[in-house]
Design an enzyme around this catalytic site. Structure first.
Site, PDB file in Angstrom:
ATOM      1  N   HIS A 108      16.958  19.956  26.850  1.00  0.00           N
ATOM      2  CA  HIS A 108      17.544  18.855  26.089  1.00  0.00           C
ATOM      3  C   HIS A 108      18.557  19.351  25.068  1.00  0.00           C
ATOM      4  O   HIS A 108      19.656  18.819  24.929  1.00  0.00           O
ATOM      5  CB  HIS A 108      16.431  18.060  25.397  1.00  0.00           C
ATOM      6  CG  HIS A 108      16.946  16.981  24.497  1.00  0.00           C
ATOM      7  ND1 HIS A 108      17.138  17.173  23.145  1.00  0.00           N
ATOM      8  CD2 HIS A 108      17.351  15.714  24.762  1.00  0.00           C
ATOM      9  CE1 HIS A 108      17.623  16.066  22.618  1.00  0.00           C
ATOM     10  NE2 HIS A 108      17.746  15.160  23.569  1.00  0.00           N
ATOM     11  N   ARG A 143      35.705  46.166  37.014  1.00  0.00           N
ATOM     12  CA  ARG A 143      35.074  47.449  36.688  1.00  0.00           C
ATOM     13  C   ARG A 143      33.619  47.468  37.139  1.00  0.00           C
ATOM     14  O   ARG A 143      32.767  46.779  36.570  1.00  0.00           O
ATOM     15  CB  ARG A 143      35.152  47.702  35.183  1.00  0.00           C
ATOM     16  CG  ARG A 143      36.566  47.821  34.629  1.00  0.00           C
ATOM     17  CD  ARG A 143      36.507  48.162  33.139  1.00  0.00           C
ATOM     18  NE  ARG A 143      37.833  48.330  32.562  1.00  0.00           N
ATOM     19  CZ  ARG A 143      38.516  47.359  31.970  1.00  0.00           C
ATOM     20  NH1 ARG A 143      37.984  46.145  31.886  1.00  0.00           N
ATOM     21  NH2 ARG A 143      39.707  47.580  31.456  1.00  0.00           N
ATOM     22  N   ARG A 149      37.058  48.300  41.534  1.00  0.00           N
ATOM     23  CA  ARG A 149      37.119  49.755  41.478  1.00  0.00           C
ATOM     24  C   ARG A 149      35.712  50.313  41.666  1.00  0.00           C
ATOM     25  O   ARG A 149      34.791  49.948  40.938  1.00  0.00           O
ATOM     26  CB  ARG A 149      37.681  50.210  40.121  1.00  0.00           C
ATOM     27  CG  ARG A 149      37.843  51.731  40.006  1.00  0.00           C
ATOM     28  CD  ARG A 149      38.498  52.120  38.683  1.00  0.00           C
ATOM     29  NE  ARG A 149      37.634  51.843  37.542  1.00  0.00           N
ATOM     30  CZ  ARG A 149      38.039  51.915  36.276  1.00  0.00           C
ATOM     31  NH1 ARG A 149      39.293  52.218  35.981  1.00  0.00           N
ATOM     32  NH2 ARG A 149      37.201  51.656  35.289  1.00  0.00           N
ATOM     33  N   GLU A 183      46.846  57.350  38.693  1.00  0.00           N
ATOM     34  CA  GLU A 183      46.578  57.765  37.319  1.00  0.00           C
ATOM     35  C   GLU A 183      46.675  59.276  37.128  1.00  0.00           C
ATOM     36  O   GLU A 183      46.504  59.767  36.012  1.00  0.00           O
ATOM     37  CB  GLU A 183      45.182  57.283  36.908  1.00  0.00           C
ATOM     38  CG  GLU A 183      44.084  57.743  37.860  1.00  0.00           C
ATOM     39  CD  GLU A 183      42.755  57.053  37.604  1.00  0.00           C
ATOM     40  OE1 GLU A 183      42.517  56.582  36.471  1.00  0.00           O
ATOM     41  OE2 GLU A 183      41.942  56.985  38.544  1.00  0.00           O
ATOM     42  N   GLY A 217      46.974  53.287  36.532  1.00  0.00           N
ATOM     43  CA  GLY A 217      46.032  53.402  35.426  1.00  0.00           C
ATOM     44  C   GLY A 217      46.707  54.105  34.268  1.00  0.00           C
ATOM     45  O   GLY A 217      46.696  55.339  34.181  1.00  0.00           O
ATOM     46  N   SER A 218      47.320  53.332  33.379  1.00  0.00           N
ATOM     47  CA  SER A 218      48.188  53.933  32.365  1.00  0.00           C
ATOM     48  C   SER A 218      47.413  54.745  31.324  1.00  0.00           C
ATOM     49  O   SER A 218      47.992  55.623  30.673  1.00  0.00           O
ATOM     50  CB  SER A 218      49.004  52.834  31.665  1.00  0.00           C
ATOM     51  OG  SER A 218      48.160  51.867  31.078  1.00  0.00           O
ATOM     52  N   ASN A 219      46.123  54.486  31.161  1.00  0.00           N
ATOM     53  CA  ASN A 219      45.363  55.219  30.146  1.00  0.00           C
ATOM     54  C   ASN A 219      45.241  56.692  30.514  1.00  0.00           C
ATOM     55  O   ASN A 219      45.663  57.592  29.765  1.00  0.00           O
ATOM     56  CB  ASN A 219      43.970  54.601  29.970  1.00  0.00           C
ATOM     57  CG  ASN A 219      44.030  53.137  29.572  1.00  0.00           C
ATOM     58  OD1 ASN A 219      45.079  52.634  29.201  1.00  0.00           O
ATOM     59  ND2 ASN A 219      42.908  52.460  29.652  1.00  0.00           N
ATOM     60  N   ASP A 220      44.625  56.973  31.684  1.00  0.00           N
ATOM     61  CA  ASP A 220      44.475  58.368  32.104  1.00  0.00           C
ATOM     62  C   ASP A 220      45.833  58.997  32.416  1.00  0.00           C
ATOM     63  O   ASP A 220      46.050  60.186  32.172  1.00  0.00           O
ATOM     64  CB  ASP A 220      43.562  58.460  33.337  1.00  0.00           C
ATOM     65  CG  ASP A 220      42.082  58.400  32.953  1.00  0.00           C
ATOM     66  OD1 ASP A 220      41.778  58.454  31.744  1.00  0.00           O
ATOM     67  OD2 ASP A 220      41.233  58.290  33.857  1.00  0.00           O
ATOM     68  N   CYS A 252      46.865  48.201  36.068  1.00  0.00           N
ATOM     69  CA  CYS A 252      45.633  47.670  35.488  1.00  0.00           C
ATOM     70  C   CYS A 252      45.275  48.377  34.195  1.00  0.00           C
ATOM     71  O   CYS A 252      44.195  48.169  33.642  1.00  0.00           O
ATOM     72  CB  CYS A 252      44.480  47.774  36.481  1.00  0.00           C
ATOM     73  SG  CYS A 252      44.097  49.461  37.008  1.00  0.00           S
TER      74      CYS A 252
END
Length: 800
Positions: free
Chosen positions: A422, A512, A579, A681, A702-705, A752
């Site tokens: 409720h 992920r 991934r 990456e 994968g721009s981070n790594d 990504c």
């Protein structure tokens, strides 16, 4: 005059005469039984009978006079007038001709069901209820396990009296209905003995987000009153409608609820009573997969039927019950859903603006919003004078008597209940945040304490100390432009999928798997495939976690498949790029049972991760469980929009070995249109782009790594972190190169990594280089869509 209508003879056109519940039951019995939908037999005492009862007892002018003295601002006035009207109606007799017709129909129901005095449910059905814009749900009374002619007559009168409960009168005032214009029909329905089995409710959409492509089924042991009142937490199941219609078995998500109590009928005492559910039953689902899917198919049939009848999409709120002796399922009520079906295509995205601290309590989130205010602990609805508008209501459970308090609350917290309790239903209808099933809230929170409810981060709602600042971004979805470049989402949390799927994006560019590992699976795969080799101190916690799964690897596949399926089902038929697991060895070690199987590495970031694990003898069997989960989602659930991506693939040869391992697990590239992407990456991915392109269907940058490895920077090091810069000329040149080579080789290229979510100019650079898709965090979608659309429009003008 005929005052009785059998359900078989009723249809949607009869709503004004018999109310929404009875009309829908008749409609389904007459038109949907050939499609397999099972509805109990019964009859309706019509609204004409109610008018006849009122007229013969000269009640209308008396009730009208009492209502004239109602103080609409005073809750106590509602209670006082309600009691007087109720006493007046209950003291009145049914006219003899009406009583005779009811008794005759009850005897006929006995002949139809093969019982001399059948057990029945006596259900109220107001003529203004169950409309697409106002449900009136729970405002009038219904009664279960009624037996014998005298008892049926008595409960018919009680139902009529319940048209004037305080909550029903307050609801009519709020909805703009004149009290005397609303009449009541009473349904007399063959009782389904679900006290000996299970019962519940289902909606043909997600009740939190309004996402339309699922059937949400709730189930408990025993009679369903415990579920509606919020006394127990139900099992929850989500079934994907589009692929269910195609013949698949898309049971996306199964959540085991506590199901603390079972409401039974004690035949010796002729009364309902609650009993604790034994621990073993609480730990098992109250419905098996076949029955869940059967109910979902019925829900789709019912929704399609009423959508066709009304000429507009009509999501449904449906009650079902399972008969204990035979196990058959029945639909006992169906009405239009009245919250999300009335909302515009406007979406609000909430985000906290500062630090939040540790939650004071947690529970299930309702409302997908946030709210702040002082705590007001109320143990009984009669304590309403203690409540002030804007207070956060904290209590055990609520029922319709609490609604005058709830209407002025800044938020609601209950210790018990689930998403269809409720409290949850009313909170959604009022548009206020709620945290339900928050065990211990009444002792953990203090009266007058300022708190903030956060209900926009997925399934779990949290209550924090203080008034936390939060931001709200409103999206008018119909007005958002659609750029040529596909805008996709980065998403790992399945709890947020149904809500975020309503954003105007092209799919998920990065799903992920690690989040599902950590939050849904929580155990290292090799601790399941090699369970017998584990030390005793690890076996106990794993046995506890995997209870109900005799085959331990099946636990892994099932939980992982559910998490993946929620993501793929939410965005179907848009692509979802999953991934495969990309934990580093130190992160794998933190999973339950992970320590015996993971080496200690000096530099895990450059160590045994990604592709190099998948074919390696020391992890291959774990990867094959990941493959099995993907196969289940694609093949059993029909979610072929799911694609997969290989992370940290160092060489083309390694890429081929991974593809061979996938094929060995029954998941070859190209099967049923399966596309396999490669994370771009590593410098080798860019320098050997043409060789990688021959193996895969696309690249995702994968721009981070990539930034770390091109610049040789550890972004977690405080000494060199300032040098980490995704907009460095070398990083941008690498991105431009792989876009060019990918297109030359005829494959798609997206990104990504975090960079385009953080830096609009980086997103503009990628669009100028012709990237196919950009995957963003949800909070960056609006501004990036608008900027890219402006850029593409300018490019079109310049080219033209």
């Amino acid at each position: 005059m005929h005052y009785i209508r059998w359900f078989d003879d009723l249809g949607i056109q009869d709503v004004p005469g018999v109310g929404g519940k009875n009309a829908s039951l008749g409609e389904m019995r007459r038109e949907l039984t050939t499609l397999g939908v099972r509805v109990p037999d019964g009859f309706a005492v019509t609204a004409t009978a109610y008018r006849h009862f009122m007229a013969m007892n000269h009640l209308e002018p008396i009730i009208g006079g009492l209502l004239a003295g109602l103080d609409r601002k005073d809750v106590a006035s509602y209670a006082d007038i309600s009691e007087k009207i109720g006493d007046l109606i209950v003291a009145s007799a049914l006219p003899p001709d009406l009583a005779s017709q009811i008794l005759h129909a009850y005897e006929e129901l006995g002949r139809r069901t093969g019982q001399a005095q059948p057990l029945v449910a006596v259900r109220s059905s107001a003529t203004a209820e169950d409309l697409p814009s106002a449900s009136f749900a729970g405002q009038q009374e219904s009664y279960l396990h009624v037996q014998g002619g005298y008892e049926v007559l008595r409960h018919v009168v009680l139902c009529m009296a319940s048209l004037f409960t305080a909550r029903a009168m307050a609801y009519r005032e709020d909805q703009g209905f004149q009290h005397m214009d609303v009449a009541l029909s009473v349904g007399i329905q063959q009782m389904v003995l679900s006290d000996q089995a299970a019962s519940g409710v289902m909606f043909t959409l997600d009740t939190e987000s309004g996402f339309p492509d699922v059937v949400a089924v709730n189930s408990i042991w025993g009679l369903g009153e415990n579920l509606v009142q919020g006394r127990v937490g139900p099992d929850e199941f989500f079934v994907h409608k589009p692929t269910l219609k195609l013949g698949f078995r898309p049971l996306l998500w199964k959540k085991l609820g506590p199901k603390e109590l079972r409401l039974n009928y004690d035949s010796s005492k002729r009364r309902l009573q609650n009993e604790p559910v034994p621990a073993r039953q609480r730990e098992t689902f109250s419905l098996d997969d076949d029955n869940i899917l059967k109910l979902a198919r019925w829900a789709v049939i019912i929704e399609d039927h009423y959508t066709k009848k009304r000429g507009t999409p009509t999501p449904m709120d449906i009650e079902w019950a399972q008969d204990g002796p035979g196990g058959e399922l029945y639909i006992v009520q169906a009405r239009p859903e009245t919250v999300h079906s009335q909302k515009s295509r406007r979406m609000r995205i909430y985000s906290l603006a500062g630090k939040r601290g540790t939650p004071l309590v947690k529970g299930l989130a309702v409302g997908a919003s946030a709210g702040s205010g002082p705590v007001r602990i109320i143990r009984d609805a009669k304590q309403i004078e203690q409540f002030r508008p804007g207070d956060i209501l904290v209590t055990s459970i609520t029922d319709p008597d609490w609604e005058p308090i709830m209407k002025s609350a800044g938020g609601i917290i209950t210790e018990r209940g689930g998403r269809t309790s409720h409290a949850a239903i009313v909170a959604r209808e009022l548009g206020i945040p709620a945290v339900v099933g928050a065990s211990g809230a009444m002792t953990s929170l203090q009266d007058g304490q300022e708190v903030t409810l956060v209900c926009f981060e997925g399934e779990i709602g949290a209550v924090y100390s203080g008034k936390l600042p939060y931001q709200v971004e409103e999206l008018e979805l119909a007005n958002l432009p659609r750029p040529r470049t596909d805008i996709m989402l980065n998403l790992g949390n399945p709890d947020q999928a149904f809500s975020l799927a309503q954003l105007p994006v092209a799919g998920i560019g990065l799903a992920r798997m690690e989040f599902i590992f950590a939050s849904w699976v929580r155990v290292h795969p090799l601790a399941l495939t090699r369970f017998d080799s584990l030390p005793a101190e690890l076996k106990g916690p794993i046995e506890e976690l995997t209870r109900g799964y005799p085959n331990k690897p099946e636990y892994f596949v099932d939980k992982l498949a559910q998490g993946i399926a929620v993501l793929a089902g939410a965005f179907y038929p848009r692509p979802v790029i999953l991934r495969f697991s990309d934990f580093k060895t130190n992160e794998y070690r933190h999973l339950l049972g992970g320590e015996p199987f993971e080496p200690v590495e000096e530099n895990p970031m450059l160590g045994w991760r990604g592709a190099s694990r998948y074919y390696h003898p020391q992890y291959k069997e774990g990867f094959l469980l990941e493959v099995a989960a993907v196969r289940r989602v694609r093949e059993e659930m029909g979610l072929t929009n799911l694609k997969v991506m290989i992370p940290f693939c160092r060489t083309p040869e390694e890429g081929q070995r991974v593809l061979d391992t996938m094929a060995e697990g029954g998941l070859p590239r190209g099967k049923d249109g399966l596309e396999v992407y490669c994370m771009a990456e590593l410098p080798s991915n860019f320098l050997q782009a043409a060789d990688f392109a021959r193996l895969f269907d696309g690249f995702s940058i994968g721009s981070n790594d990539l930034t770390q490895l091109i610049l040789g920077v550890d972004r977690d090091s405080t000494m060199v972190a300032p040098l980490f810069n995704e907009r460095n000329a070398g990083v941008k040149e690498a991105c431009a190169r792989i876009i060019q080579v990918g297109h030359e080789q005829g494959i798609k290229v997206g990104i990504c990594g975090q960079a385009p979510s953080d830096y609009l100019d980086f997103a503009v650079f990628l669009v100028e280089r012709g990237i196919d898709s950009i995957s963003l965090t949800p909070d960056a979608v609006l501004r990036t869509i608008q900027k890219i659309h402006e850029l593409e429009s300018a490019q079109a003008v310049k080219a033209g």
